[in-house]
Write an enzyme that holds these catalytic residues in place. Structure first.
Site, mmCIF file in Angstrom:
data_model
loop_
_atom_site.group_PDB
_atom_site.id
_atom_site.type_symbol
_atom_site.label_atom_id
_atom_site.label_comp_id
_atom_site.label_asym_id
_atom_site.label_seq_id
_atom_site.Cartn_x
_atom_site.Cartn_y
_atom_site.Cartn_z
ATOM 1 N N TYR A 1 -11.420 -0.445 0.631
ATOM 2 C CA TYR A 1 -11.315 -0.013 2.023
ATOM 3 C C TYR A 1 -9.928 0.514 2.351
ATOM 4 C CZ TYR A 1 -8.427 -3.858 3.792
ATOM 5 O OH TYR A 1 -7.373 -4.709 4.045
ATOM 6 N N ARG A 2 -9.005 0.388 1.427
ATOM 7 C CA ARG A 2 -7.600 0.692 1.708
ATOM 8 C C ARG A 2 -6.876 0.674 0.368
ATOM 9 N NH1 ARG A 2 -4.290 -3.390 5.711
ATOM 10 N NH2 ARG A 2 -2.378 -2.200 5.998
ATOM 11 N N TYR B 1 0.819 -1.208 0.000
ATOM 12 C CA TYR B 1 0.000 0.000 0.000
ATOM 13 C C TYR B 1 0.861 1.270 0.000
ATOM 14 C CZ TYR B 1 -3.698 -3.295 1.219
ATOM 15 O OH TYR B 1 -4.581 -4.354 1.210
#
Length: 519
Positions: free
Chosen positions: A465-466, A91
């Site tokens: 969500y991310r 991420y």
């Protein structure tokens, strides 16, 4: 020394700010040279080298130093990017949202302040990793379990703030969070919940206090710097029964989750059960090149050979039961009858010399480890980025999303490598896009694929969500109900709480007023 200067900041002001940072934390805790700054990059990034590089880093040891650092950053309007353990890999890792930011590195703040055996919680600082907390609990003879995310080096606080998940019954990490200490952009220190009560005895026991709850406001945001967080821990149960079931067909995914949903909603299966696809599962044991040296997605004949060689299914389902043995055995009959009703299902209660089985068994009982990082060997070259849409534990919905994403992966020449993790009334679908970073075309293909997936998922009603740093703006814009009213609210709050826009500008697509036109 780094040649990068924060955008809009004069070189002389930046130099003065660095000197003042050094006056707070010591010169040896302000990093400006290329070698230490290289640790603040995303080693697995889908972007070309040279993107998202910091100008400097400063590493405080406590709240008082953070307050002074923020005062200096406000005076010179220096954008800073906060990290805890810096292990948010897939991420963006420890990299900033834009090149030129100064890293606020909280890894030195790694105290486990309290472990309460009676009520089952810990109070930790940002730099505490899962492995550190696990080892501490073992050292003091605690009977409490942690709930680790897949890699043991991840941060307890950071993962909860990023809405992360684990694999025990305590798998929803933000739900298990209780009480925060936060330094706001102006240096004011607040405590949420019962922590706001002078002399509070129950800060980590209940989330509730008089007035609004603000804890969620500091997750995936840039409204403050979280410096302490309570996390609920699971008392060691008197029994534990892990299991694995393999399923032969990709389309079995629909039946798997139609069966799983009532078992989860009624807490018959109490943990975060997961259906892992063939390639994710086998990556702990072998590599792609062992079976196929061609380009593009693996042929179906090769996939079947892999499944046969390793006694795996197209889907490999893991779950566990916990509690007194009589209750486990009573519930096990319900679980076994339901999940084994799919034709071709094979049940395993043990698998000798299988690192993937060992890894999952340990993870579901709260033992952090690093086995999952062996997935990096599947392709070679280290590149990976996670696409993480949400959905319901609904069989037809899961199968439709899987088919859509798999099709787009194949269109771009990539294997589908993913898992579906069931929470309570929700599911996380984690797609691991794997690529060799040294292969420019492959890396760019991964980036392009990700952008397509964001757009098509949103069109189908699925949001993430991310996400990775590079896609925060794109994903923020998919939440566009009433002309993006939610993100308008985020930015209105940002303008009030951080008028100089110093805290993690662009985090989750939340930009300060001064940077909105250039974002």
């Amino acid at each position: 020394m780094s040649s990068i200067v924060p955008q809009g900041v004069a070189a002389s002001d930046f130099s003065n700010a660095l000197d003042e940072f050094a006056g707070v934390v010591g010169k040896d805790r302000v990093y400006v040279d290329e070698q230490p700054l290289s640790s603040y990059r995303d080693a697995y990034s889908p972007l070309a080298d040279g993107e998202f590089l910091p100008s400097a880093a400063v590493a405080p040891e406590g709240v008082e130093q953070i307050k002074k650092i923020l005062k200096i950053a406000n005076a010179y309007k220096i954008p800073i990017w906060t990290i805890g353990t810096g292990r948010n890999f897939a991420y963006g890792g420890p990299a900033p949202r834009k090149s030129g930011y100064v890293m606020l590195d909280l890894r030195r703040m790694n105290r486990i302040i309290e472990v309460n055996e009676k009520y089952g919680y810990a109070l930790v600082e940002p730099g505490v990793s899962y492995m550190q907390l696990y080892r501490h609990l073992r050292a003091i003879g605690s009977k409490l379990w942690i709930d680790p995310a897949a890699p043991a080096w991840g941060g307890v606080m950071g993962n909860a703030l990023e809405h992360g998940a684990g694999y025990t019954p305590y798998g929803d990490h933000f739900t298990m969070q209780c009480g925060m200490e936060v330094v706001l952009a102006d240096g004011e220190v607040i405590r949420t919940g019962q922590g706001a009560l002078a002399g509070s005895k129950h800060w980590q026991v209940t989330k509730h206090a008089a007035g609004p709850q603000f804890d969620g406001m500091f997750t995936q945001s840039n409204f403050g710097v979280v410096t302490k967080m309570g996390i609920w821990l699971m008392p060691e149960p008197p029994g534990y029964k892990p299991f694995m079931i393999t399923y032969e067909r990709e389309e079995d995914l629909e039946a798997i989750f139609e069966i799983t949903r009532p078992l989860k909603v009624n807490q018959i299966i109490p943990n975060a059960a997961v259906a892992v696809d063939l390639l994710w599962e086998v990556s702990a044991k072998t590599t792609r090149r062992h079976y196929f040296d061609g380009k593009g997605p693996l042929p179906q004949s090769i996939r079947k050979q892999i499944a046969s060689d390793h006694k795996l299914g197209m889907w490999n389902y893991y779950g566990a039961l916990y509690g007194p043995p009589p209750i486990i055995e009573n519930n096990w009959k319900i679980v076994e009858d339901a999940l084994m009703s799919i034709p071709g299902a094979k049940l395993y209660l043990d698998r000798e010399n299988d690192p993937a089985w060992d890894y999952r068994v340990r993870l579901m009982r709260g033992e952090p480890n690093m086995t999952e990082f062996s997935i990096m060997n599947w392709i070679g070259g280290g590149g990976h980025v996670n696409f993480s849409p949400l959905l319901a534990p609904n069989g037809s919905e899961a199968l439709a999303q899987y088919n859509l994403i798999k099709s787009r992966c194949h269109d771009h020449g990539f294997d589908y490598i993913g898992e579906f993790l069931v929470g309570w009334r929700d599911m996380h679908h984690i797609l691991m896009i794997m690529y060799d970073r040294a292969d420019e075309a492959m890396r760019k293909g991964a980036y392009d694929l990700f952008g397509v997936l964001v757009a098509e998922a949103a069109e189908s009603g699925f949001g993430e969500y991310r996400t990775h740093l590079a896609f925060m703006d794109q994903i923020a814009k998919t939440y566009k109900h009433n002309d993006g009213a939610l993100w308008d609210l985020h930015q209105r709050i940002k303008d009030v709480m951080d008028p100089n826009g110093i805290l993690s500008p662009g985090k989750q697509g939340i930009w300060p007023k001064s940077m909105r036109t250039t974002s």
